[in-house]
Write a protein that holds these residues in place. Structure first.
Motif, PDB file in Angstrom:
ATOM      1  N   UNK A   1      -4.428  -6.561   7.416  1.00  0.00           N
ATOM      2  CA  UNK A   1      -3.225  -5.837   7.020  1.00  0.00           C
ATOM      3  C   UNK A   1      -3.483  -5.246   5.641  1.00  0.00           C
ATOM      4  N   UNK A   2      -3.587  -3.936   5.572  1.00  0.00           N
ATOM      5  CA  UNK A   2      -3.833  -3.236   4.315  1.00  0.00           C
ATOM      6  C   UNK A   2      -2.494  -2.781   3.741  1.00  0.00           C
ATOM      7  N   UNK A   3      -2.087  -3.422   2.677  1.00  0.00           N
ATOM      8  CA  UNK A   3      -0.811  -3.127   2.032  1.00  0.00           C
ATOM      9  C   UNK A   3      -0.937  -1.828   1.235  1.00  0.00           C
ATOM     10  N   UNK A   4       0.083  -0.976   1.336  1.00  0.00           N
ATOM     11  CA  UNK A   4       0.157   0.288   0.608  1.00  0.00           C
ATOM     12  C   UNK A   4      -1.055   1.181   0.890  1.00  0.00           C
ATOM     13  N   UNK A   5      -1.435   1.234   2.162  1.00  0.00           N
ATOM     14  CA  UNK A   5      -2.544   2.092   2.589  1.00  0.00           C
ATOM     15  C   UNK A   5      -2.142   2.777   3.882  1.00  0.00           C
ATOM     16  N   UNK A   6      -2.481   4.024   3.988  1.00  0.00           N
ATOM     17  CA  UNK A   6      -2.200   4.786   5.202  1.00  0.00           C
ATOM     18  C   UNK A   6      -3.473   5.058   5.976  1.00  0.00           C
ATOM     19  N   UNK A   7      -3.416   6.018   6.876  1.00  0.00           N
ATOM     20  CA  UNK A   7      -4.564   6.339   7.721  1.00  0.00           C
ATOM     21  C   UNK A   7      -5.793   6.786   6.926  1.00  0.00           C
ATOM     22  N   UNK A   8      -5.654   7.660   5.914  1.00  0.00           N
ATOM     23  CA  UNK A   8      -6.868   8.072   5.175  1.00  0.00           C
ATOM     24  C   UNK A   8      -7.549   6.903   4.460  1.00  0.00           C
ATOM     25  N   UNK A   9      -6.750   6.039   3.842  1.00  0.00           N
ATOM     26  CA  UNK A   9      -7.319   4.888   3.135  1.00  0.00           C
ATOM     27  C   UNK A   9      -7.956   3.906   4.112  1.00  0.00           C
ATOM     28  N   UNK A  10      -7.320   3.712   5.266  1.00  0.00           N
ATOM     29  CA  UNK A  10      -7.879   2.768   6.229  1.00  0.00           C
ATOM     30  C   UNK A  10      -9.213   3.261   6.780  1.00  0.00           C
ATOM     31  N   UNK A  11      -9.393   4.566   6.874  1.00  0.00           N
ATOM     32  CA  UNK A  11     -10.679   5.103   7.336  1.00  0.00           C
ATOM     33  C   UNK A  11     -11.781   4.820   6.322  1.00  0.00           C
ATOM     34  N   UNK A  12     -11.469   4.939   5.048  1.00  0.00           N
ATOM     35  CA  UNK A  12     -12.439   4.613   3.993  1.00  0.00           C
ATOM     36  C   UNK A  12     -12.792   3.132   4.052  1.00  0.00           C
ATOM     37  N   UNK A  13     -11.784   2.281   4.170  1.00  0.00           N
ATOM     38  CA  UNK A  13     -12.007   0.832   4.238  1.00  0.00           C
ATOM     39  C   UNK A  13     -12.799   0.492   5.496  1.00  0.00           C
ATOM     40  N   UNK A  14     -12.478   1.129   6.612  1.00  0.00           N
ATOM     41  CA  UNK A  14     -13.191   0.867   7.864  1.00  0.00           C
ATOM     42  C   UNK A  14     -14.679   1.144   7.700  1.00  0.00           C
ATOM     43  N   UNK A  15     -15.001   2.267   7.103  1.00  0.00           N
ATOM     44  CA  UNK A  15     -16.402   2.636   6.896  1.00  0.00           C
ATOM     45  C   UNK A  15     -17.106   1.619   5.996  1.00  0.00           C
ATOM     46  N   UNK A  16     -16.460   1.234   4.904  1.00  0.00           N
ATOM     47  CA  UNK A  16     -17.055   0.271   3.962  1.00  0.00           C
ATOM     48  C   UNK A  16     -17.236  -1.102   4.600  1.00  0.00           C
ATOM     49  N   UNK A  17     -16.246  -1.534   5.359  1.00  0.00           N
ATOM     50  CA  UNK A  17     -16.355  -2.843   6.011  1.00  0.00           C
ATOM     51  C   UNK A  17     -17.461  -2.851   7.059  1.00  0.00           C
ATOM     52  N   UNK A  18     -17.612  -1.750   7.758  1.00  0.00           N
ATOM     53  CA  UNK A  18     -18.659  -1.687   8.777  1.00  0.00           C
ATOM     54  C   UNK A  18     -20.024  -1.889   8.128  1.00  0.00           C
ATOM     55  N   UNK A  19     -20.233  -1.299   6.967  1.00  0.00           N
ATOM     56  CA  UNK A  19     -21.499  -1.467   6.245  1.00  0.00           C
ATOM     57  C   UNK A  19     -21.642  -2.879   5.677  1.00  0.00           C
ATOM     58  N   UNK A  20     -20.561  -3.416   5.121  1.00  0.00           N
ATOM     59  CA  UNK A  20     -20.629  -4.713   4.442  1.00  0.00           C
ATOM     60  C   UNK A  20     -20.713  -5.899   5.396  1.00  0.00           C
ATOM     61  N   UNK A  21     -20.120  -5.780   6.572  1.00  0.00           N
ATOM     62  CA  UNK A  21     -20.037  -6.932   7.463  1.00  0.00           C
ATOM     63  C   UNK A  21     -21.141  -6.987   8.503  1.00  0.00           C
ATOM     64  N   UNK A  22     -21.784  -5.879   8.767  1.00  0.00           N
ATOM     65  CA  UNK A  22     -22.861  -5.880   9.747  1.00  0.00           C
ATOM     66  C   UNK A  22     -24.064  -6.627   9.195  1.00  0.00           C
TER      67      UNK A  22
END
Length: 181
Positions: A115-136
């Motif tokens: 749950x990303x507080x105070x984040x919309x679709x553009x911010x979630x796309x940035x976080x999604x990309x970063x998490x994909x790199x960090x968690x793989x």
């Protein structure tokens, strides 16, 4: 100098016990635990309060859905205990990669909702990309054993999506499936 401290330091007493340097207590750091629910519906109930506040104050909120799978599972049967250890490690790494105000919940055996507080679709796309790199990549599981994880990540956002928590989570899960196809 007439203080007893300075004279004791200048002239050591033979009958005085030698004091060891104070030992710092071992600091206990609790293990990072991730809350767990069994279904999307339970997760939806957990975030009802945040959604209500977002509606009331016109704030944004994003839900991310992550599914992690051991790469080794495709090659052989992974024992349940090792699978659980891997998911614990993924959850801890995930928790450490998002903001302290964000919530991470394990859903079922291999899913995570964020749950990303105070984040919309553009911010979630940035976080999604970063998490994909960090968690793989590789995770240490058990006695020096390495396991590798394959991730899929989807996202949805309020107010663009639904006003209900379970529906937002399902939309994020559907987004994950669409990205995988």
């Amino acid at each position: 100098m007439s203080s007893s401290h300075s004279s004791a330091a200048a002239c050591p007493a033979e009958d005085r016990p030698v004091e060891a340097a104070p030992v710092k207590p071992v600091r206990h750091v609790p293990a990072l635990t991730i809350p767990r629910v069994d279904s999307i519906g339970e997760f939806g109930l957990m975030i009802t309060r945040q959604l209500t506040q977002c509606r009331r104050y016109g704030a944004k909120l994003a839900v991310m859905w992550l599914e992690a799978e051991a790469v080794e599972a495709a090659q052989a049967l992974v024992p349940p205990q090792e699978q659980a250890s891997l998911m614990t490690a993924v959850g801890r790494r995930l928790r450490s990669r998002v903001r302290g105000t964000d919530a991470v919940v394990q859903v079922g055996d291999n899913g995570f909702a964020v749950l990303l507080i105070d984040a919309g679709a553009p911010e979630s796309e940035i976080v999604r990309h970063r998490l994909h790199q960090a968690l793989g990549g590789s995770y240490g599981v058990g006695d020096g054993q390495l396991m590798h994880v394959r991730l899929q990540i989807g996202a949805s956002a309020f107010p663009d999506g639904s006003t209900r928590g379970a529906e937002l989570a399902q939309m994020a899960r559907d987004n994950l499936r669409a990205r995988a196809a």
